[in-house]
Scaffold this motif. Structure first.
Motif: not given
Ligand SMILES: C[S@@+](CC[C@H](N)C(=O)[O-])C[C@H]1O[C@@H](n2cnc3c(N)ncnc32)[C@H](O)[C@@H]1O
Length: 263
Positions: A150-163
């Motif tokens: 699960i994840s909430n409001g976080v993946i947008n913060l990553s410069p490497d979303k594919a990772a």
């Protein structure tokens, strides 16, 4: 694939993100570009009766962007990983759903969020929730050991979303679920926004174009089962609101299943 390879100083960004979420952990009453706390959680659709069962101080520092735990449908006995667990709202709710036979691992890179969540878990006697320091691109979790990420409001913060999506696939057992809420954009954001570390840390600058976001999840070996818009999420500062209006920055919740053979 990095989202903005040349333009963004990712080391600086990481420090800005940590600085912002340190404030959210320690001083949730301060003003941010985004809302925090229980009124936000309730407006997004978190049932009040569920929120009543977890530590109030965790909810004070809630900085999620949508409700998705109905999509996650965590069952008793399941193992859950919360990517970017913050002060622990979703982790504590997942721990209630997973029960004593299940477990939740929250991973976050901001020390103050981890300390807060860990202390609250100890105070609440929440023995099936633990919080680990780590990066969501490389979470410190055994491969194939998780039923639901699960994840909430976080993946947008990553410069490497594919990772991040590849890491989610790697920790899940085949057939495991990815359920999340996150920020995406209708249009590709211009450099003026993507290179603004403050807008990035506020969950705007790193928003990936919606169809590319979906493609990145599928490329990691997931099948999207459900995707919905969270129309009740709003940014609150004028600067943030201008960018969101102009580029169609919105919140979505989705459920995806890891295919039996991950690519
Ligand atoms: C918007 S807050 C959301 C926290 C929590 N999910 C919630 O709903 O309240 C983002 C959180 O993600 C963490 N974070 C951001 N990027 C991260 C990364 N690359 N690795 C680990 N944690 C990260 C931040 O420290 C922060 O606690």
């Amino acid at each position: 694939m990095t989202t903005t390879e040349r333009q963004l100083d990712t080391a600086d960004l990481t420090e800005r993100v940590k600085g912002m979420y340190q404030e959210v952990a320690l001083h949730p009453e301060h003003d941010f570009h985004f809302e925090t706390g229980r009124p936000l959680a309730e407006r997004l659709g978190y049932p009040a009766a569920d929120l009543d069962r977890i530590p109030a101080a965790a909810i004070d520092s809630f900085a999620g962007v949508g409700y998705f735990l109905d999509l996650a449908a965590i069952a008793p006995g399941e193992a859950v990983l919360d990517l970017g667990s913050g002060s622990g709202t979703d982790s504590f709710l997942a721990a209630l759903a997973a029960g004593e036979a299940g477990s939740v691992i929250g991973v976050d890179m901001t020390a103050e969020q981890l300390t807060k969540a860990t202390d609250l878990a100890a105070d609440a006697g929440s023995a099936n929730a633990e919080f680990r320091e780590g990066q969501i691109e490389e979470p410190p979790v055994e491969p194939g050991s998780i039923d639901c990420v699960i994840s909430n409001g976080v993946i947008n913060l990553s410069p490497d979303k594919a990772a991040v999506f590849a890491a989610a696939a790697a920790v899940l057992r085949p057939g495991g679920r990815l359920a999340l809420a996150d920020i995406v954009s209708a249009k590709q954001l211009p450099e003026g926004v993507t290179c603004d570390a403050s807008l990035w840390a506020a969950c705007i600058g790193g928003a990936m174009q919606r169809d590319l976001y979906v493609e990145a999840i599928e490329a990691a070996g997931f099948e999207i089962l459900e995707l919905r818009d969270n129309n009740r999420y709003r940014f609150i500062s004028d600067r943030a609101d201008n960018a969101t209006q102009k580029y169609g920055v919105t919140s979505i919740s989705l459920l995806a299943r890891r295919q039996e053979e991950s690519r």
